[in-house]
Enzyme design. Structure first.
Site, PDB file in Angstrom:
ATOM      1  N   PRO A 164       0.809  -1.216   0.000  1.00 17.95           N
ATOM      2  CA  PRO A 164       0.000   0.000   0.000  1.00 17.95           C
ATOM      3  C   PRO A 164       0.844   1.269   0.000  1.00 17.95           C
ATOM      4  O   PRO A 164       1.942   1.290   0.545  1.00 17.95           O
ATOM      5  CB  PRO A 164      -0.779  -0.113   1.315  1.00 17.95           C
ATOM      6  CG  PRO A 164       0.070  -0.971   2.182  1.00 17.95           C
ATOM      7  CD  PRO A 164       0.904  -1.850   1.310  1.00 17.95           C
TER       8      PRO A 164
ATOM      9  N   CYS B  62      -1.898  29.461 -14.581  1.00 18.72           N
ATOM     10  CA  CYS B  62      -2.584  30.068 -15.725  1.00 18.72           C
ATOM     11  C   CYS B  62      -3.430  29.044 -16.478  1.00 18.72           C
ATOM     12  O   CYS B  62      -3.199  28.792 -17.672  1.00 18.72           O
ATOM     13  CB  CYS B  62      -1.561  30.691 -16.658  1.00 18.72           C
ATOM     14  SG  CYS B  62      -0.741  32.057 -15.875  1.00 18.72           S
TER      15      CYS B  62
HETATM   16  N1  PLP Z   1       1.427  -1.421  -6.320  1.00 19.29           N
HETATM   17  C1  PLP Z   1       1.345  -1.052  -7.597  1.00 19.29           C
HETATM   18  C2  PLP Z   1       1.860  -1.985  -8.617  1.00 19.29           C
HETATM   19  C3  PLP Z   1       0.790   0.172  -7.964  1.00 19.29           C
HETATM   20  O1  PLP Z   1       0.717   0.525  -9.244  1.00 19.29           O
HETATM   21  C4  PLP Z   1       0.313   1.032  -6.932  1.00 19.29           C
HETATM   22  C5  PLP Z   1      -0.293   2.336  -7.246  1.00 19.29           C
HETATM   23  O2  PLP Z   1      -0.325   2.836  -8.307  1.00 19.29           O
HETATM   24  C6  PLP Z   1       0.430   0.615  -5.605  1.00 19.29           C
HETATM   25  C7  PLP Z   1       0.975  -0.610  -5.319  1.00 19.29           C
HETATM   26  C8  PLP Z   1      -0.029   1.474  -4.467  1.00 19.29           C
HETATM   27  O3  PLP Z   1      -1.382   1.731  -4.529  1.00 19.29           O
HETATM   28  P1  PLP Z   1      -2.097   2.496  -3.341  1.00 19.29           P
HETATM   29  O4  PLP Z   1      -1.343   3.737  -3.101  1.00 19.29           O
HETATM   30  O5  PLP Z   1      -3.471   2.744  -3.806  1.00 19.29           O
HETATM   31  O6  PLP Z   1      -2.066   1.583  -2.165  1.00 19.29           O
END
Ligand code: PLP
Length: 397
Positions: free
Chosen positions: A277, A345
Site C-alpha cells: 500500500p 494560468c
Molecule cells: N502497487 C502497484 C503496482 C501500484 O501501481 C500502486 C499504485 O499505483 C500501488 C501498489 C499502491 O497503490 P495504493 O497507493 O493505492 O495503495
C-alpha cells in the site's frame, strides 16, 4: 470536519498538529508547504499487521505515493519493505538503508536499461509481460524473478487508477500463466513470487477478494514450484469525502488470511504474504498549507485565490478528487460558499467548487487535508514555481 481528525486536531478553536498551532506554522514557513505526521504514518503502517493476521505478512510501502526521506526513514525503522517502480526509486531506497532483499521492483514497460540497473543492485524484479520475462530470462538465466498478473477484476476510485481487467495495460494475463511457466522452465528461472494489484482507493473489497481468488487459482505448485511469496498489491482506501463509507479492514484481513491459509495448504508450503500500500499509509498524514491572496465576487460566486495550484497538488484536477479543506486562520467563523482556486494560468486549476468554509479573508491560511499521498510526489515546477517545502512532525521532533 468530522472524520478527518487523524492528523489535525481542533481544540480550543484552533487547529493543531502534534500540539503545534497550525496557524503559527503558517506564520513561520513560506507557503505553500506540506506538513507530514510521521507518527500517524507509522500507526497506519502498523495497523495493517493487526488487520491481517498472517505470521509472515510483509508490507512493502509503495514509495510512489510519497518519496519524502523522513517518511521513508520512519518506515524503514518500522521494518517496512519498499515497492519501487523506477531505478531512481530503488536507488533512493538503498541510499536510505533499505536492504536490497526488502525491495521489489515493479516497473511497467520496463526497459533493458531499467532491468540491468536494478538487477545490478540485487533487487528482485517483478515482471509484467511475456516479452519482458523472455528478455529477462535470456539475460539472467537461472536467477530469481517475480511475476505480475492482471487479476481480471476492475476496481479503484477513478478509472485512471484501475489496473486490473481487460482495459488495463498491466500484468500477464491469467491465461498466460502456463506460457510464463514454460519460459521460466526453459531458462531455469526461479519464480519466487506471484503478484497482482487491482487499483487504488478500492471501496469494494469483494472485488479484490475475487481478484485474489483468480490469481491464486493459476499460481499452482505444478506451474511455479519455487514460490516464496504472493503479493496482493496496494489499493487500501482512505476517506477523502465525509460521505464515503469506512472500509472494514479487520473483516477483510481475516477473510484473506483464511483464503490464503487454504491456498498454502493446497500448495504444500506456508508462503509469505505481501501487500504494497501507498495511499493508506501516508494519505491522511499529510496536509498542504497555502495562503489566500484574493477573495472576490464574480458572476454570483465567491472566488478564493491561493498561492498554490495544481502543480503543487494535482489530485483535485487530475482525478477530480475531493479533498477536505479547512480555514486554519478562522476556524469558527460563519460558513460561506466558495470556489477555491490555484494560481496557475489554467482555468481548470481549481481545488474545490461550491465549498462551505468558515468566512475566508485575504491572508488566511487554508489547509488541504489528506494530501500525504500522490500530491507532493506528483508535483511539478509548471509555471516555474518552485516545489513546495516539506516539513515533518512527530512527538519526538
Ligand atoms: N502497487 C502497484 C503496482 C501500484 O501501481 C500502486 C499504485 O499505483 C500501488 C501498489 C499502491 O497503490 P495504493 O497507493 O493505492 O495503495
Amino acid at each position: 470536519m468530522a472524520g478527518f481528525e487523524k492528523m489535525i486536531v481542533k481544540s480550543k478553536n484552533e487547529y493543531r498538529v502534534q500540539n503545534q498551532l497550525l496557524r503559527s506554522l503558517g506564520d513561520t514557513f513560506e507557503t505553500p508547504f506540506y506538513l507530514y505526521d510521521l507518527d500517524l504514518i507509522e500507526e497506519q503502517y502498523k495497523s495493517l499487521y493487526q488487520y491481517i493476521p498472517w505470521p509472515t505478512l510483509k508490507i512493502h510501502y509503495a514509495m510512489k505515493a510519497n518519496y519524502n526521506k523522513d517518511i521513508l526513514l520512519r518506515l524503514r525503522e518500522a521494518n517496512a519493505g519498499i515497492d519501487a517502480v523506477s531505478p531512481a526509486e530503488v536507488l533512493l531506497a538503498l541510499s536510505l538503508g533499505f536492504k536490497p532483499e526488502t525491495i521489489i521492483f515493479t516497473a511497467n514497460h520496463m526497459t533493458d536499461v531499467d532491468m540491468h540497473l536494478v538487477k545490478a543492485q540485487k533487487v528482485l524484479l517483478n515482471v509484467d509481460s511475456l516479452f519482458r520475462l523472455e528478455r529477462y530470462a535470456e539475460c539472467y538465466p537461472g536467477s530469481e524473478v517475480s511475476l505480475r498478473f492482471n487479476p481480471d477484476v476492475v476496481a479503484g476510485e477513478n478509472e485512471k487508477v484501475q489496473t486490473g481487467g481487460k482495459a488495463a495495460k498491466f500484468g500477464l494475463l491469467l491465461e498466460e500463466a502456463s506460457q510464463a511457466a514454460t519460459i521460466a522452465h526453459k531458462y531455469n528461472l526461479q519464480v519466487v513470487g506471484v503478484h497482482m494489484h487491482v487499483g487504488s482507493g478500492i471501496a469494494d473489497t469483494e472485488v479484490v477478494y475475487q481478484g485474489i481468488k483468480n490469481v491464486l487459482k493459476i499460481a499452482t505448485r505444478e506451474r511455479f514450484s519455487k514460490l516464496r511469496f504472493i503479493d496482493f498489491g496496494g489499493g487500501f482506501k482512505v476517506k477523502y469525502h465525509p460521505d464515503e463509507p469506512e472500509v472494514n479492514y479487520e473483516d477483510f484481513g481475516k477473510k484473506i488470511t483464511d483464503l490464503f491459509a487454504a491456498y498454502c495448504h493446497e500448495y504444500g508450503k506456508e508462503l509469505e504474504l505481501y501487500f504494497e500500500p501507498g495511499k493508506y499509509i501516508v494519505a491522511e498524514a499529510g496536509c498542504l498549507i497555502m495562503q489566500v491572496n484574493t477573495v472576490r465576487e464574480a458572476n454570483g460566486r465567491v472566488i478564493v485565490g491561493t498561492d498554490a495550484g495544481f502543480p503543487q497538488c494535482i489530485r483535485p484536477v487530475f482525478y477530480g478528487a475531493h479533498h477536505p479543506i479547512i480555514n486554519i486562520s478562522n476556524p469558527t467563523a460563519a460558513l460561506c460558499e466558495y470556489d477555491v482556486y490555484g494560481n496557475t494560468c489554467e482555468s481548470g486549476d481549481c481545488f474545490a467548487k461550491q465549498r462551505l468554509l468558515p468566512e475566508v479573508k485575504v491572508g488566511d491560511y487554508l489547509g488541504i487535508l489528506n494530501a500525504g499521498a500522490y500530491c507532493f510526489s506528483m508535483a511539478s515546477v509548471y509555471n516555474l514555481r518552485p516545489l513546495p517545502l516539506r516539513l515533518s512532525c512527530s512527538k519526538e521532533l
